[in-house]
Motif scaffolding. Structure first.
Motif, PDB file in Angstrom:
ATOM      1  N   GLY A  44       0.796  -1.215   0.000  1.00  0.00           N
ATOM      2  CA  GLY A  44       0.000   0.000   0.000  1.00  0.00           C
ATOM      3  C   GLY A  44       0.827   1.261   0.000  1.00  0.00           C
ATOM      4  N   SER A  48       0.518   4.556  -3.488  1.00  0.00           N
ATOM      5  CA  SER A  48      -0.498   5.448  -2.940  1.00  0.00           C
ATOM      6  C   SER A  48      -0.008   6.882  -2.973  1.00  0.00           C
ATOM      7  CB  SER A  48      -0.844   5.045  -1.502  1.00  0.00           C
ATOM      8  OG  SER A  48       0.313   5.033  -0.698  1.00  0.00           O
ATOM      9  N   SER A  50       0.368  10.220  -0.722  1.00  0.00           N
ATOM     10  CA  SER A  50       0.501  10.543   0.697  1.00  0.00           C
ATOM     11  C   SER A  50       0.848  12.017   0.866  1.00  0.00           C
ATOM     12  CB  SER A  50       1.606   9.699   1.346  1.00  0.00           C
ATOM     13  OG  SER A  50       1.316   8.327   1.264  1.00  0.00           O
ATOM     14  N   TYR A  70      -3.219   6.701 -11.665  1.00  0.00           N
ATOM     15  CA  TYR A  70      -3.286   5.310 -11.197  1.00  0.00           C
ATOM     16  C   TYR A  70      -4.027   4.430 -12.195  1.00  0.00           C
ATOM     17  CZ  TYR A  70      -1.110   6.233  -6.724  1.00  0.00           C
ATOM     18  OH  TYR A  70      -0.197   6.553  -5.749  1.00  0.00           O
ATOM     19  N   CYS A  78      -5.375   5.278  -4.991  1.00  0.00           N
ATOM     20  CA  CYS A  78      -5.148   4.957  -3.577  1.00  0.00           C
ATOM     21  C   CYS A  78      -4.613   6.186  -2.854  1.00  0.00           C
ATOM     22  CB  CYS A  78      -4.158   3.799  -3.479  1.00  0.00           C
ATOM     23  SG  CYS A  78      -3.881   3.190  -1.807  1.00  0.00           S
ATOM     24  N   ARG A  80      -3.535   7.661   1.104  1.00  0.00           N
ATOM     25  CA  ARG A  80      -3.294   7.392   2.523  1.00  0.00           C
ATOM     26  C   ARG A  80      -3.776   8.593   3.330  1.00  0.00           C
ATOM     27  NH1 ARG A  80       1.732   7.381   3.868  1.00  0.00           N
ATOM     28  NH2 ARG A  80       1.710   5.994   5.675  1.00  0.00           N
ATOM     29  N   TYR A  98     -14.136   6.410  -1.811  1.00  0.00           N
ATOM     30  CA  TYR A  98     -12.951   5.621  -1.484  1.00  0.00           C
ATOM     31  C   TYR A  98     -13.272   4.724  -0.287  1.00  0.00           C
ATOM     32  CZ  TYR A  98      -9.663   8.218  -4.468  1.00  0.00           C
ATOM     33  OH  TYR A  98      -8.978   8.758  -5.533  1.00  0.00           O
ATOM     34  N   THR A 249      -5.506   3.515   4.611  1.00  0.00           N
ATOM     35  CA  THR A 249      -5.235   3.483   3.179  1.00  0.00           C
ATOM     36  C   THR A 249      -6.552   3.198   2.489  1.00  0.00           C
ATOM     37  OG1 THR A 249      -3.002   2.623   3.551  1.00  0.00           O
ATOM     38  CG2 THR A 249      -3.921   2.363   1.351  1.00  0.00           C
ATOM     39  N   ILE A 251      -8.925   3.064  -1.146  1.00  0.00           N
ATOM     40  CA  ILE A 251      -8.863   2.918  -2.598  1.00  0.00           C
ATOM     41  C   ILE A 251     -10.220   3.206  -3.220  1.00  0.00           C
ATOM     42  CG2 ILE A 251      -6.964   1.266  -2.508  1.00  0.00           C
ATOM     43  CD1 ILE A 251      -8.993  -0.949  -3.057  1.00  0.00           C
TER      44      ILE A 251
END
Length: 256
Positions: A44, A48, A50, A70, A78, A80, A98, A249, A251
């Motif tokens: 993850g 992702s 962040s 993505y 994704c 975070r 999400y 996390t 998605i």
């Protein structure tokens, strides 16, 4: 925000910035106050977006851009959601549908006063060998069994690192790694062969990596652990780690 809270957020930021270097993705983009990472779906953190600044925000256009990046890579978007995310962006991510993929704790421990101990069963290498990569992958599940994708991450580490293997009668049965950067060391990749669990090998390899980090001049070590992994959390707490922060996390299913 209270002074103590400010100090804690500062520590979260120090960990989150170092994680990018301790667990590097094959492809990384900096978009505003965010780091967006791609690693063919392995882990993850490495796949992702962040935040790298307290209160980091994403406007709708930038969020859509990240989602398209993505999707064009064949991955679910994704994000975070750490304590560094601004509230407006947190709300926007939830509103877009999400869903939680996993939830983790960031934990930290001071290393002052720790005396590194020599463990003849502990083998530490500065670079990840083919045997280390294969050994870790063989004891994982799902996407984490992919040797090539793991290699693409760990072989990109450029900071001082320890790739640890615990041997029992010459047989490698437990693995872990640590990466040191500016007085702090990330510890991760802890896996123990199923046939040797319950023997304290996880504790010994983590302690060995803590000792290595102290010998490298680090004042603290940090790690991330799944919130449902009660055994690992108990182990880390018994070694002095405390919970610094929690994060999710999330998605967006690729068809959405």
């Amino acid at each position: 925000m209270k002074a103590q809270d400010t100090d804690e957020i500062g520590l979260v930021l120090e960990c989150e910035r170092r994680i990018v270097n301790a667990w590097p993705s094959p492809a990384t983009l900096l978009i505003g106050d965010w780091v967006v990472r791609f690693a063919s779906g392995y882990s993850g953190r490495a796949n992702s977006a962040s935040p790298l600044k307290p209160g980091a925000q994403l406007d709708e256009t930038t969020l859509e851009l990240i989602e398209e990046l993505y999707r064009s890579d064949g991955l679910d978007p994704c994000i975070r959601l750490t304590p560094l995310v601004g509230e407006a962006t947190r709300a926007a991510v939830l509103a877009r549908g999400y869903r939680v993929k996993d939830a983790s704790f960031g934990m930290i421990v001071p290393l002052e006063g720790l005396q590194p101990s020599e463990e003849p069963e502990l083998q530490i290498e500065a670079r990840p060998s083919a045997d280390w990569i294969a050994g870790v992958a063989a004891r994982q599940s799902g996407v984490k069994t992919h040797v090539g994708n793991l290699a693409a991450i760990v072989e990109k580490v450029r900071l001082p690192a320890a790739f640890a293997t615990w041997l029992v009668a010459g047989e490698p049965v437990a693995f872990g790694m640590s990466v040191a950067e500016r007085g702090m060391a990330e510890i991760g990749g802890i896996v123990v062969d199923p046939g040797h669990r319950g023997q304290g090998l996880g504790r010994r390899i983590v302690k060995g990596l803590m000792g290595w980090a102290r010998a490298m001049g680090c004042d603290s070590a940090y790690l991330q652990v799944d919130q449902t992994n009660a055994v690992a959390i108990g182990l880390y707490r018994s070694l002095g780690f405390r919970q610094l922060y929690a994060y999710e996390t999330r998605i967006l299913d690729i068809a959405a």
